[in-house]
Design a protein around this motif. Structure first.
Motif, PDB file in Angstrom:
ATOM      1  N   LYS A  34       6.608   9.668   8.624  1.00 24.58           N
ATOM      2  CA  LYS A  34       6.258   8.492   7.828  1.00 24.58           C
ATOM      3  C   LYS A  34       5.209   7.655   8.543  1.00 24.58           C
ATOM      4  O   LYS A  34       4.238   7.210   7.939  1.00 24.58           O
ATOM      5  CB  LYS A  34       7.507   7.651   7.560  1.00 24.58           C
ATOM      6  N   GLU A  79       1.488   6.996   6.952  1.00 26.04           N
ATOM      7  CA  GLU A  79       1.074   5.626   6.669  1.00 26.04           C
ATOM      8  C   GLU A  79      -0.149   5.240   7.497  1.00 26.04           C
ATOM      9  O   GLU A  79      -1.051   4.583   6.997  1.00 26.04           O
ATOM     10  CB  GLU A  79       2.228   4.642   6.934  1.00 26.04           C
ATOM     11  N   LYS A 104      -3.406   6.547   6.081  1.00 25.53           N
ATOM     12  CA  LYS A 104      -3.900   5.784   4.915  1.00 25.53           C
ATOM     13  C   LYS A 104      -4.764   4.617   5.343  1.00 25.53           C
ATOM     14  O   LYS A 104      -5.626   4.181   4.590  1.00 25.53           O
ATOM     15  CB  LYS A 104      -2.726   5.255   4.086  1.00 25.53           C
ATOM     16  N   THR A 105      -4.523   4.095   6.559  1.00 24.59           N
ATOM     17  CA  THR A 105      -5.254   2.917   7.010  1.00 24.59           C
ATOM     18  C   THR A 105      -6.574   3.262   7.684  1.00 24.59           C
ATOM     19  O   THR A 105      -7.382   2.388   7.916  1.00 24.59           O
ATOM     20  CB  THR A 105      -4.412   2.080   8.003  1.00 24.59           C
ATOM     21  N   TYR A 154       0.933   0.912  14.651  1.00 22.79           N
ATOM     22  CA  TYR A 154      -0.415   1.305  14.248  1.00 22.79           C
ATOM     23  C   TYR A 154      -1.444   0.757  15.232  1.00 22.79           C
ATOM     24  O   TYR A 154      -2.416   1.427  15.569  1.00 22.79           O
ATOM     25  CB  TYR A 154      -0.755   0.791  12.854  1.00 22.79           C
ATOM     26  N   TYR A 169       5.726  -1.645  11.809  1.00 21.81           N
ATOM     27  CA  TYR A 169       4.723  -0.587  11.763  1.00 21.81           C
ATOM     28  C   TYR A 169       3.360  -1.076  12.230  1.00 21.81           C
ATOM     29  O   TYR A 169       2.601  -0.319  12.818  1.00 21.81           O
ATOM     30  CB  TYR A 169       4.640   0.016  10.360  1.00 21.81           C
TER      31      TYR A 169
END
Length: 75
Positions: free
Chosen positions: A66, A70, A73-74, A42, A38
């Protein structure tokens, strides 16, 4: 990002964008990231500020959801 039979189609589209519009595309073949990393996905999203997933199987929609959640969130 793409997977399986859609990768060659995406590569053709990326080449066409570069030739006709001068737009560079970063294409990630999800088959080459095993197990899924991931962080590398990202990194690409952060670099390009875009995410497009081209796929035929609906099951990959779960992966995209997903990945996007995710990633959010970053940020």
């Amino acid at each position: 990002m793409s997977y399986s039979r859609m990768v060659p189609e995406c590569q053709q589209g990326a080449n066409k964008l570069l030739d006709e519009k001068g737009i560079e595309v970063e294409l990630i073949d999800l088959r080459t990231i095993n197990p899924l990393n991931y962080d590398s996905m990202y990194s690409s999203i952060k670099k390009t500020e875009k995410l497009l997933l081209f796929t035929k199987p609906i099951q990959l929609a779960v992966l995209v959801q997903k990945l996007w959640l995710e990633y959010r969130k970053t940020v």
